[in-house]
Scaffold this active site. Sequence first.
Site, mmCIF file in Angstrom:
data_model
loop_
_atom_site.group_PDB
_atom_site.id
_atom_site.type_symbol
_atom_site.label_atom_id
_atom_site.label_comp_id
_atom_site.label_asym_id
_atom_site.label_seq_id
_atom_site.Cartn_x
_atom_site.Cartn_y
_atom_site.Cartn_z
ATOM 1 N N GLY A 80 17.682 36.485 40.681
ATOM 2 C CA GLY A 80 16.418 36.203 40.008
ATOM 3 C C GLY A 80 15.488 35.452 40.932
ATOM 4 N N GLY A 84 12.146 32.532 40.794
ATOM 5 C CA GLY A 84 11.391 31.583 39.998
ATOM 6 C C GLY A 84 10.121 31.176 40.694
ATOM 7 N N GLY A 85 9.489 30.140 40.167
ATOM 8 C CA GLY A 85 8.214 29.706 40.701
ATOM 9 C C GLY A 85 8.303 29.189 42.122
ATOM 10 N N MET A 86 9.448 28.571 42.508
ATOM 11 C CA MET A 86 9.543 27.955 43.826
ATOM 12 C C MET A 86 10.551 28.621 44.747
ATOM 13 S SD MET A 86 9.155 23.860 43.379
ATOM 14 C CE MET A 86 10.790 23.670 42.691
ATOM 15 N N GLY A 87 11.349 29.550 44.243
ATOM 16 C CA GLY A 87 12.352 30.123 45.117
ATOM 17 C C GLY A 87 13.022 31.346 44.539
ATOM 18 N N ASP A 125 15.988 19.720 30.239
ATOM 19 C CA ASP A 125 15.666 21.115 29.953
ATOM 20 C C ASP A 125 16.883 21.851 29.402
ATOM 21 O OD1 ASP A 125 13.910 23.228 29.743
ATOM 22 O OD2 ASP A 125 14.197 23.921 31.802
#
Length: 719
Positions: free
Chosen positions: A23, A25-28, A138
């Site tokens: 997958g 994500g926003g940073m990696g 989270d």
Amino acid sequence: MTEKLVPTDPSHIGGHRLLARLGAGGMGVVYLGRAESGELAAVKVILPEYADQPEFRARFRREVTAARRVDSPWVVSVTGADPDASAPWLATAFVPGPSLAETVAACGPLPSRGVRVLGRMLARALTTVHEAGLVHRDIKPGNVLLTVDGPRLIDFGIAHTTDETALTSAGVVIGTPGFLAPEQARARPASPASDVFALGCLMAYAITGRPPFGTGAVDALLYRTVHDEPDLDGVPDDTRPLLERCLAKDPDDRPTAREVDETLADERPEDAADWLPDPVVRLIADRSAAMLALPGIEATALDARAEGQPEDPHPSDVPADVVPAPSATGRRRFLLIGGAALLAAGGGGALWAAQRDDGASPAASPRVRRWVLGVQADLTGPQRAVGRGQERGIRLAVEQFNSREDKPFTLTLKAVDDRGEATRAAEVARTLAADRDLLAVIGSTGDATTGASLGGYDERLIPQLTASSAQSPYGTSDPRHFLQAVPSYTHLPATAAFSLHAQGARRVGVLVDRAGGTAAWQLGNTMFQNLGVLKIAGEPRVAPRLAEDLTPVVADMAANKPDAFVFMGTPARAAAVARALAATDFDGLRVLGHPSADKEFLSAAGAAADGWQIFAPYIDPSASPVRAFTGAYRNRYGSTPPYWAAEAYDVARMVISRLTEAGGRPSPEELFDLLVKDTYKGVVRSYTFDKKYRWLESYEVFRYEVKGGRYAYAGKVDV
């Protein structure tokens, strides 16, 4: 599920041979990797553009530290990490099972006993987390993986210690709406009790198949989390009392994670081999089998390095207007594709000319690059008056610059019309961003179109500035090259609250109309919070989007004898509220959110509109600071500029000023750095952007009051 590696993916990270993508994500990117020992691992790698930013590297380093501090059989273990590498990475034991979110979506809710076993094992995991001095922050279905021997808690990306200052801005909601605690929804610090609240949400979701505070818009979820009772219909009697305690609004009323563990003591994890129903067990087995049947390892461009080939630049390091030479690993593919293209182009010379970065053939003189400033606006849709005014203001700034004899370059303006439609906004943004000569873009006009266009420009690293969209935030990840040159909805209410305080208000009714969308919610919620800071009693009410008549709500609020009445919503509903309030004996201050203050409000409210105050980020065209602009606009276009035109003119002049200072043609990224470096003094306001978070630091707000059926300008608000 896994995806194939792409050519630009690395082949090895930290001793792991990468096999597939899990997958992004926003940073990696998270890869499936095989360690030298043969064990599979989930390898999270930070993207290069973030690795070079100290704040992101610090956040990743904190994630590694947090994950290493937790030792629990129900938490995925760290198998390796290097937060200081050129490409920082973190490896954890790979769990082939599906997430709880995937499981419920595919197989439906879990049986009651299974949820109680799940709750006890996660409570034990959280006990370990909290005893390590951490708060996860989270806990959600996507962060819990299921195996036949129990769940595994993952992702410590936003965990923090109970005594540290988080690397996030004040007032930012941390966590996942629908699975976070009321204190997190109010942007207040999280505690171990916050994790317990999230655990209660997760258990309710697992047993009913729905989040206890519903679904929908983020603002609705946050409001229901703070003010509404959870929906626990369908939760068995043996579990409901525990969930009610976990979901208490006051953190002090919630049990600790250890107490949740003890309450569920009848469900022993070691005897829980049959805790999952057969369909879920089959789903887990299918996932595990898929890992044993991995396809052949995909070759990547970086495999060539093992054979002594030079390292190709990362795509983010290659200017968008330069065609890189093919690497050795891709040369055969390039020749095959290039040969067909050569024939289609009519010969090698034609293709070479098309691919040169200066756009010229070897025998021709080099083309002079254009300096293009883009404008994206609603020119024909519902906000066309504002959009046209902004486009004209920007065009005026460009024409004034181009008329200078000493100009170092000539600026070309390229405008696109998104018609106020989000789908079209995304399309025209991608089209405009594809212009290799584009240096920056100003737009869009409204919140929805601005949010929809962010990705198109950010992918090309094009600086985007909006002079009128004040929403905060637009999405789950912050665009890297975006500047709001206007006070946001979460900053404007502070000035209005101070002004009400100065005018003697000590008790204020705040009515938020959900029909007003995100703007109404952010303005109303922040107004209420600022009233609390000033020790002013605030009485908030929220009108449902489908409510047909707000008269009873207005009458009830007026009966409480407030000193002031604030409404945030749509122009039409604002007019109805003004008429309803005029029918009561209320004689206090009236404040209207600026998105509602248009001609429709004046005409529909009639005499009831008089006396309402508006605190807006736009200056009146008649104000002395912008009289020269107004005169030039009138001379050029034959009409008085509308609201927001002067702000767009200001932003255009700021961009032009930074381009002139560059001393040569800057890259878009260099221009962005210039835009945030120093203060620019405009005719409307001074533009100073926070160096870290990139928000506008100057909050000039202007007050209006309805008098005689028109908005009378009352000047800049001094607080």
